[in-house]
Write an enzyme that holds these catalytic residues in place. Structure first.
Site, PDB file in Angstrom:
ATOM      1  N   HIS A 208       0.808  -1.236   0.000  1.00 47.85           N
ATOM      2  CA  HIS A 208       0.000   0.000   0.000  1.00 47.85           C
ATOM      3  C   HIS A 208       0.833   1.273   0.000  1.00 47.85           C
ATOM      4  CE1 HIS A 208       0.012   1.469   4.289  1.00 47.85           C
ATOM      5  NE2 HIS A 208       0.424   0.248   4.515  1.00 47.85           N
ATOM      6  N   CYS A 332       0.036  10.996  17.736  1.00 46.52           N
ATOM      7  CA  CYS A 332      -1.250  11.522  18.189  1.00 46.52           C
ATOM      8  C   CYS A 332      -2.326  10.457  18.160  1.00 46.52           C
ATOM      9  CB  CYS A 332      -1.677  12.724  17.357  1.00 46.52           C
ATOM     10  SG  CYS A 332      -1.781  12.380  15.616  1.00 46.52           S
TER      11      CYS A 332
HETATM   12  C1  LIG Z   1       4.246   1.760   6.519  1.00 43.09           C
HETATM   13  C2  LIG Z   1       5.509   1.213   7.052  1.00 43.09           C
HETATM   14  C3  LIG Z   1       5.556  -0.042   7.684  1.00 43.09           C
HETATM   15  C4  LIG Z   1       4.324  -0.855   7.943  1.00 43.09           C
HETATM   16  O1  LIG Z   1       3.791  -1.446   6.797  1.00 43.09           O
HETATM   17  P1  LIG Z   1       2.257  -1.944   6.844  1.00 43.09           P
HETATM   18  O2  LIG Z   1       2.089  -2.722   5.596  1.00 43.09           O
HETATM   19  O3  LIG Z   1       1.419  -0.706   6.906  1.00 43.09           O
HETATM   20  O4  LIG Z   1       2.122  -2.768   8.084  1.00 43.09           O
HETATM   21  C5  LIG Z   1       6.769  -0.509   8.106  1.00 43.09           C
HETATM   22  N1  LIG Z   1       7.889   0.214   7.940  1.00 43.09           N
HETATM   23  C6  LIG Z   1       7.892   1.405   7.333  1.00 43.09           C
HETATM   24  C7  LIG Z   1       9.172   2.137   7.149  1.00 43.09           C
HETATM   25  C8  LIG Z   1       6.703   1.955   6.883  1.00 43.09           C
HETATM   26  O5  LIG Z   1       6.705   3.161   6.298  1.00 43.09           O
END
Ligand SMILES: *Cc1c(COP(=O)(O)O)cnc(C)c1O
Length: 401
Positions: A208, A332
């Site tokens: 995502h 937050c």
């Molecule tokens: C968004 C993010 C995650 C988590 O990924 P998800 O698929 O949302 O669980 C882990 N590490 C970093 C650096 C992120 O930006």
């Protein structure tokens, strides 16, 4: 008459790529369980394995080395938890090596898992970073000993965009008999990433953040690397992650990766240009700003900036009223309003950390959007600073005079 809406929070999540949406809409018809042996199952299996090859190739891996998981967070939890396992002899050869080295600026899913492992008796060491967010190599050498099983350092930071020297870190880890993991969620699809160039044993990615669907990620596990499943109960993913495959998500991830292959290079150039315009524009129109993150080794889509005397949350809300979506590093969501752990680690004061926002751009961002931000932001900062009794122009200096 609605006003302009500008989304500048791509590091939090991204809209689905139209091609991904199309792929997934078609894939919704395909409901077979990839583990079934009849034609419904075989069709799903063939599609999942084709997707696996696409995603693996994008990061220079072999398809057997790629495990589909439920998120980037799950991939990170899986890798770190291996070393809780190490003490239980789940991974032979790593007995006594349940120590982990990671950094103070990791994503909470790494930091909180590390903390939990520490409470359960694992040794965890957190590396400091310099004012730009780069880790201290000398400290890494100092921390590496024969109790350390894993070094985990993120490729690019989600809040300030700083990029680490992953290959150098991998080499040091390996010299000391430890395995190397990198959370590359913010890097894959935004810069060239090759697991062999980086010399990592594990790598985390998430769909995502690159215009794919939420709730699907992938974990790269180098061939013959010790491994232990985090979710047990089925033979899916060659026994490395139980649970019926998220076929829709997997196909969406693969399509997102294919589109990254086509679009990434031009986009990076475009974003770098816009980041420069944004940075110069902010510096020219607003007093006393501080840019956070590395001036060169930084993601081209991420700009983190502090406005002393203005609360990040207030800036976010006022910008939102003008249709502009950014974020702050503060926790937050948990209701605590703690200043960003990343900015504190770079040596920012609590005030500076509280007054920061992250502007993260992506494939739909235009120069027009940037001009709109440069039109709105100076007014918003001035308004908030005028309301704040604590803010004295020129800071402590002027107040003392
Ligand atoms: C968004 C993010 C995650 C988590 O990924 P998800 O698929 O949302 O669980 C882990 N590490 C970093 C650096 C992120 O930006």
């Amino acid at each position: 008459m609605g006003h302009k809406r500008v989304y500048l929070d791509y590091n939090a999540t991204t809209p689905l790529h139209p091609e991904v949406r199309k792929e997934m809409a078609e894939a919704m018809e395909m409901f077979g369980n990839p583990s079934s042996m009849h034609s419904y199952g075989r069709e799903a299996r063939a599609n999942v394995e084709h997707a696996r090859k696409t995603v693996a190739e994008f990061i220079g891996a072999h398809e057997d080395e790629l495990v589909f998981v439920g998120s980037g967070s799950e991939a990170n939890n899986t890798v770190l938890s291996l070393f809780a396992c190490a003490s239980n002899l789940c991974i032979p050869g790593f007995k006594g090596r349940q120590g982990i080295i990671t950094t103070k600026i990791e994503h909470p899913c790494v930091l909180e898992t590390s903390q939990c492992l520490m409470h359960r008796g694992s040794q965890v060491r957190l590396l400091d970073v310099d004012r730009y967010g780069r880790i201290d190599m000398e400290q890494l050498k100092e921390y590496l000993d024969d109790h350390i099983g894993l070094v985990s350092v993120m490729t690019a930071n989600n809040e300030i965009g700083t990029i680490q020297e992953i290959r150098e870190i991998s080499r040091l880890a390996h010299e000391h008999g430890a395995l190397m993991h990198t959370d590359a969620v913010q890097a894959v699809g935004k810069m060239p990433i090759d697991v062999n160039d980086l010399e990592v044993d594990f790598l985390t990615m998430s769909a995502h953040k690159i215009y794919g669907p939420k709730g699907i990620g992938a974990l790269y596990v180098r061939k013959d690397t010790p491994y232990c499943p985090f979710i047990r109960g089925g033979h899916q993913e060659r026994g490395r992650r139980a649970g019926t495959e998220n076929t829709l998500g997997i196909l969406g991830l693969a399509r997102a990766v294919e589109m990254r292959r086509v679009e990434m290079d031009d986009e990076v150039r475009r974003l770098a240009e816009m980041k420069q315009v944004l940075k110069d524009g902010i510096a020219a129109s607003i007093d006393e700003v501080e840019f956070n993150g590395h001036p060169e080794h930084s993601m081209s889509n991420t700009l983190n900036v502090s406005f002393p005397g203005a609360e990040g949350e207030a800036i976010l809300l006022y910008l939102d009223l003008e249709g502009i979506a950014v974020s702050t590093g503060s926790a937050c969501a948990s209701g605590s309003l703690d200043p960003s752990h990343v900015l504190l680690a770079t040596g920012s004061s609590a005030e500076q950390a509280h007054g920061s926002i992250r502007i993260s751009m992506g494939r739909e961002t235009t120069m027009d959007d940037i001009r709109y931000v440069l039109d709105v932001l100076p007014r918003v900062i001035e308004k908030i600073r005028n309301m704040s009794t604590a803010y004295v122009k020129g800071g402590a200096h002027a107040a003392a005079e």
